[in-house]
Design a protein around this motif. Structure first.
Motif, PDB file in Angstrom:
ATOM      1  N   THR A  33      36.893  -7.650  65.999  1.00  0.00           N
ATOM      2  CA  THR A  33      35.540  -7.729  66.537  1.00  0.00           C
ATOM      3  C   THR A  33      35.006  -6.637  66.591  1.00  0.00           C
ATOM      4  OG1 THR A  33      36.752  -8.994  68.231  1.00  0.00           O
ATOM      5  CG2 THR A  33      34.540  -8.380  68.845  1.00  0.00           C
ATOM      6  N   PHE A  34      35.600  -5.213  66.565  1.00  0.00           N
ATOM      7  CA  PHE A  34      35.029  -4.228  66.184  1.00  0.00           C
ATOM      8  C   PHE A  34      34.352  -4.182  64.817  1.00  0.00           C
ATOM      9  CE2 PHE A  34      35.441   0.135  64.434  1.00  0.00           C
ATOM     10  CZ  PHE A  34      34.573   0.812  65.364  1.00  0.00           C
ATOM     11  N   GLN A  35      35.214  -4.626  63.790  1.00  0.00           N
ATOM     12  CA  GLN A  35      34.806  -4.500  62.370  1.00  0.00           C
ATOM     13  C   GLN A  35      33.366  -5.439  62.208  1.00  0.00           C
ATOM     14  OE1 GLN A  35      37.774  -6.315  60.201  1.00  0.00           O
ATOM     15  NE2 GLN A  35      38.992  -4.265  59.859  1.00  0.00           N
ATOM     16  N   LEU A  79      38.905   6.490  63.801  1.00  0.00           N
ATOM     17  CA  LEU A  79      39.559   5.655  64.758  1.00  0.00           C
ATOM     18  C   LEU A  79      40.593   4.554  63.854  1.00  0.00           C
ATOM     19  CD1 LEU A  79      36.693   4.373  67.184  1.00  0.00           C
ATOM     20  CD2 LEU A  79      38.755   5.639  67.643  1.00  0.00           C
ATOM     21  N   PHE A  80      39.965   4.194  62.761  1.00  0.00           N
ATOM     22  CA  PHE A  80      40.935   3.227  62.168  1.00  0.00           C
ATOM     23  C   PHE A  80      41.149   3.994  60.288  1.00  0.00           C
ATOM     24  CE2 PHE A  80      39.064   0.532  65.215  1.00  0.00           C
ATOM     25  CZ  PHE A  80      40.272  -0.035  65.577  1.00  0.00           C
ATOM     26  N   VAL A 132      39.276  -2.423  54.973  1.00  0.00           N
ATOM     27  CA  VAL A 132      38.412  -3.094  55.301  1.00  0.00           C
ATOM     28  C   VAL A 132      36.985  -2.382  55.489  1.00  0.00           C
ATOM     29  CG1 VAL A 132      37.059  -5.389  56.308  1.00  0.00           C
ATOM     30  CG2 VAL A 132      39.452  -5.533  55.713  1.00  0.00           C
ATOM     31  N   ILE A 133      37.109  -1.404  56.355  1.00  0.00           N
ATOM     32  CA  ILE A 133      36.017  -0.630  56.594  1.00  0.00           C
ATOM     33  C   ILE A 133      35.723   0.398  55.566  1.00  0.00           C
ATOM     34  CG2 ILE A 133      35.521   1.250  58.283  1.00  0.00           C
ATOM     35  CD1 ILE A 133      36.936  -0.251  60.444  1.00  0.00           C
ATOM     36  N   CYS A 134      36.920   0.723  54.861  1.00  0.00           N
ATOM     37  CA  CYS A 134      36.562   1.764  53.852  1.00  0.00           C
ATOM     38  C   CYS A 134      35.864   0.958  52.576  1.00  0.00           C
ATOM     39  CB  CYS A 134      38.107   2.237  53.116  1.00  0.00           C
ATOM     40  SG  CYS A 134      38.878   3.359  54.014  1.00  0.00           S
ATOM     41  N   ASN A 135      36.063  -0.119  52.283  1.00  0.00           N
ATOM     42  CA  ASN A 135      35.585  -1.025  51.350  1.00  0.00           C
ATOM     43  C   ASN A 135      33.890  -1.213  51.521  1.00  0.00           C
ATOM     44  OD1 ASN A 135      35.622  -2.829  48.912  1.00  0.00           O
ATOM     45  ND2 ASN A 135      34.664  -4.311  50.555  1.00  0.00           N
ATOM     46  N   SER A 136      33.624  -1.472  53.227  1.00  0.00           N
ATOM     47  CA  SER A 136      32.355  -1.792  53.427  1.00  0.00           C
ATOM     48  C   SER A 136      31.464  -0.459  53.316  1.00  0.00           C
ATOM     49  CB  SER A 136      32.474  -2.103  54.746  1.00  0.00           C
ATOM     50  OG  SER A 136      30.932  -2.502  55.190  1.00  0.00           O
ATOM     51  N   MET A 137      32.077   0.719  53.719  1.00  0.00           N
ATOM     52  CA  MET A 137      31.384   2.050  53.747  1.00  0.00           C
ATOM     53  C   MET A 137      31.039   2.125  52.250  1.00  0.00           C
ATOM     54  SD  MET A 137      30.597   4.963  54.644  1.00  0.00           S
ATOM     55  CE  MET A 137      30.666   6.750  54.839  1.00  0.00           C
TER      56      MET A 137
END
Length: 830
Positions: free
Chosen positions: A64-66, A95-96, A101-106
């Motif tokens: 949900t945070f993502q 935090l993560f 997934v966050i790395c890729n989106s960045m």
């Protein structure tokens, strides 16, 4: 006596814990309410508070945070709040830190904004965290092509080129050159040649951040860290003694492209002679080598030839006589492409070259202090006698690089070389045909430090008089090479009727693709006829009478039925397309084009006017939209599209990104009986043995790099798929017949499979090194286009295997094909 202080302290801690839990609970509820209201910014703030107060909830709220982060980031991007966007990602990664997934989106956000080096770092990190993460794989492969251009692999695999450069450097270092500067170091191989030869002081500069970091790793791995000073900068910015202590005795560089000057060697060497190099050796004076400056390469001889080539012609001149599917584009019969020269490997041009002209010397250049005068010298006139009749399509050039008085490298098409040749398409002639006895005239110069070929014309002898045919036109300026899209150029005749519009070469090839337009013309006509008959049938049911009609043959009759709304056709092709006009010529059609560029819109308007279409026939859809993301929406809330045309295949040979998502939206917006074009696409492939694809994809160990350990570092940027191939000219041995690999159905997605296995029979003994692939684009069951055909404006692509597979006649290989979004991966099972 009881310890009342301890009890009080415990009670205080208990109260704090209860307060923390209450705050966390309330923040979670508030975040969920904000998400329902699509208030992503506030929801994100609440989740940050929750995760900082209760890190134990990370796994519970991660997804949900993502979602909240990505939604808020898109909103920030649309508001151009870039710093806030990156701050959010930095907070999220604190935090993560190991969330792929966050790395890729960045990385995706960074890439969109042009920060390719930084984007590659995040994609690479995402892949290290999860090697099977398909989105990160696709993103990294795409950005890797930008960061480390494929010619790096080809050149490092060219053992002859490496050996000759090494010998030339060794010769000068061992005869006294003590300090060396490598300009445009790349992987650092020339610097290492100099150090190995014994140069006490070696400096190198590299502008690309990716290549600079790669060179640092290479130099360290070859035990030369601290022995070569590597600078992350342009040579033009090097100052003495700020960056290097004193002038050097030798500059080595290979900042040459197929047109010799395209990578700025003239400008960098002029600067080097003025600011970084020792003075050249005075004439007739015997002094030590270390006391004067030298350059490798020392000079070059540039050769050229005028050629006839159908493949070059169809990419650079509009050559259709009868028009496009019945249209009348005569006012734009001359559409010059972008004003820059192209690189072609002449041995690999489909249909080959016809040389009816003599090879000639363009320029003979010494890369010394005389370069400054070369850059300001007036153009020299060159004349080439025509020995055979034909069509003048291009001027082709190559060169012999003179490293010193002993060592040379030739980029001639007759040599086995890693270099391509430079092609300057001929434009602006009133007549391109030539005969024996004619003379091709041109002017050649190095103005602005780039090779220019100007004012090409043909001198003919008629009635005893010399007559010149052609226009004074600049064929190419390498200074514009990096400009991927040309600016608009329009001209008018005195009567105001003729206009001239600049298009890219692939767009002109599209205009010249007769089967493409004929197939779409037929398929669009079938759909519109069907819809018309359906409408007529419904009208007959309502009023009790009607007539059978054919759409094309009854346009006038249809137009009299004022109660009928037009059929709505939307073309959302990624680039230039005349398909909306082809649809509009059927009448009773309102066509919408999503082209954005002004030059594209002008060309479409010219064709539309020449074909006598009413002005209201064609609309440029994006000009009506504030948000491009709603491009697939209907023109009016109560209207649906009769035809939606999607661009499924890139000209590179890959599937367009997000095409299946666009198809899903399109299906919801179609009128009953309406169609998406294409309806489905079939991907074909075959097994081949191709050493050239292997050499273009990865450095093959230490042998070609003469013992230096470079391969593991640059091969981090290899990609499994080679794009922009021409299968008709690919040097390879066919080891199987074509096989159907994948089917993508845009109208019936339930027929699609994300994973399938295909058995392929081997028809010849050899080594499988690659699997080229192409597509049949089915507009319906009867009409399809082949992207590998001679007339195709599409190129093809190939998966290159990590390791060759030895096969025998009669063997059977199993190919595993996986489709995820726009990415297709192919692996081989034996």
């Amino acid at each position: 006596m009881p310890n009342t202080n301890a009890r009080s302290h415990r009670g205080h801690r208990g109260g704090q814990e209860a307060g923390r839990r209450e705050l966390v609970s309330r923040s979670l509820q508030s975040a969920q309410h904000c998400l329902k209201d699509q208030d992503f910014g506030t929801a994100y703030a609440h989740y940050l508070l929750v995760l900082n107060l209760a890190p134990e909830l990370k796994n519970d709220v991660r997804e949900t945070f993502q979602f909240t982060l990505f939604s808020w980031a898109e909103e920030l991007a649309s508001l151009a709040r870039i710093q806030d966007l990156f701050n959010c990602y930095e907070q999220a990664l604190e935090l993560f830190p190991n969330d792929e997934v966050i790395c890729n989106s960045m990385g995706e956000h960074l890439f969109r904004m042009g920060f390719r080096d930084e984007a590659a770092g995040y994609f690479h990190k995402a892949l290290k965290l999860n090697p099977d993460f398909a989105d990160a794989k696709e993103n990294f492969y795409r950005v890797a092509n930008w960061l480390v251009e494929r010619w790096h692999f080809i050149m490092l695999n060219d053992i002859n080129r490496n050996l000759i450069y090494q010998k030339a450097i060794e010769k000068l270092v061992r005869t006294g050159c003590r300090s060396v500067l490598d300009i445009g170091a790349g992987t650092g191989i020339l610097s290492m040649f100099a150090k190995k030869a014994g140069a006490p002081c070696v400096y190198a500069c590299e502008l690309s951040k990716t290549m600079y970091e790669l060179a640092c790793d290479v130099i360290a791995a070859n035990n030369m860290e601290g022995k070569i000073k590597l600078l992350h900068m342009k040579s033009l910015d090097i100052e003495i003694p700020k960056h290097i202590p004193e002038r050097v005795s030798l500059v080595v560089t290979e900042t040459v492209d197929a047109g010799l000057f395209g990578e700025g060697i003239v400008e960098s060497l002029i600067h080097a002679w003025e600011h970084l190099l020792l003075p050249p050796k005075p004439t007739n004076q015997d002094i030590g080598t270390e006391d004067y400056g030298q350059v490798i390469p020392a000079g070059a001889i540039v050769f050229g030839m005028a050629v006839e080539c159908k493949e070059i012609r169809r990419h650079h001149r509009y050559i259709l006589a009868p028009g496009i599917a019945g249209l009348h584009p005569s006012p734009i019969s001359h559409i010059p492409p972008c004003s820059h020269r192209e690189l072609w490997l002449l041995r690999g041009i489909q249909g080959g070259l016809k040389g009816g002209y003599s090879c000639f010397i363009f320029l003979s250049i010494i890369l010394g202090q005389e370069l400054k005068s070369l850059a300001t010298r007036q153009p020299c006139k060159i004349s080439i006698p025509v020995t055979h009749g034909g069509v003048l399509d291009a001027i082709v050039i190559w060169f012999v690089l003179q490293l010193d008085d002993e060592h040379t490298l030739s980029t001639s098409p007759s040599e086995e070389t890693c270099w391509e040749q430079a092609v300057y398409p001929v434009q602006g002639l009133s007549d391109y045909s030539v005969k024996p006895g004619n003379t091709v005239m041109m002017e050649v110069s190095c103005q602005d430090c780039y090779l220019r070929i100007q004012k090409v014309s043909v001198l003919t002898s008629e009635y005893g008089m010399d007559v010149e045919k052609g226009n004074a036109l600049t064929l190419g300026n390498e200074a514009e090479l990096c400009n991927a899209l040309a600016s608009l150029q329009t001209t008018s005749t005195p009567d105001g009727m003729k206009q001239e519009c600049v298009l890219e070469s692939t767009e002109i090839a599209l205009l010249n693709n007769v089967p493409y337009h004929e197939c779409f013309n037929a398929a669009i006509g079938k759909v519109l006829t069907s819809l018309t008959l359906s409408r007529e049938s419904h009208s007959m049911d309502v009023d009790g009478h009607g007539s059978e009609m054919n759409f094309e043959n009854n346009q006038n009759q249809n137009s009299s039925h004022t109660a009928y709304d037009p059929f709505y056709v939307l073309d959302v092709s990624e680039g230039f397309s005349v398909l909306p006009i082809i649809a509009g010529k059927f009448g009773q059609v309102k066509a919408y084009s999503s082209v954005e560029k002004e030059q594209h819109q002008i060309v479409l308007n010219i064709i539309s006017e020449a074909s006598h279409f009413p002005k209201e026939t064609l609309e440029f859809w994006l000009s009506h939209l504030e948000d491009e993301s709603v491009v697939l929406q209907r023109p009016q809330s109560d209207k649906l599209w009769s035809i939606i045309i999607l661009d499924v295949i890139e000209t590179s040979g890959l599937i367009q990104q997000e095409v299946m998502e666009k198809a899903a939206i399109s299906r919801c917006l179609l009128h009953s009986g309406g169609k998406i074009f294409p309806q489905y696409v079939v991907m074909y492939g075959m097994l081949v043995e191709s050493q050239s694809l292997v050499l273009e994809s990865a450095v093959q160990g230490t042998e070609p790099t003469l013992g230096f350990n470079i391969a593991p570092f640059i091969n981090q940027f290899k990609v499994p798929v080679r794009v922009f191939l021409d299968l008709a000219t690919l040097p390879c041995v066919l080891l199987s017949k074509p096989a159907e690999l994948l089917r993508l159905d845009l109208m019936n997605p339930y027929l699609n499979s994300s994973n399938r296995e295909v058995k392929v029979q081997v028809c010849k003994t050899g080594q499988v090194t690659a699997i080229p692939f192409w597509y049949h684009i089915h507009l319906d069951e009867d009409i399809h286009l082949d992207t590998s055909s001679d007339s195709s404006h599409w190129k093809q692509a190939a998966v290159v295997l990590d390791k060759p597979i030895q096969v025998q006649l009669g063997d059977e290989l199993v190919l595993n094909i996986q489709h995820h979004k726009s990415n297709v991966s192919i692996t081989v099972k034996q």
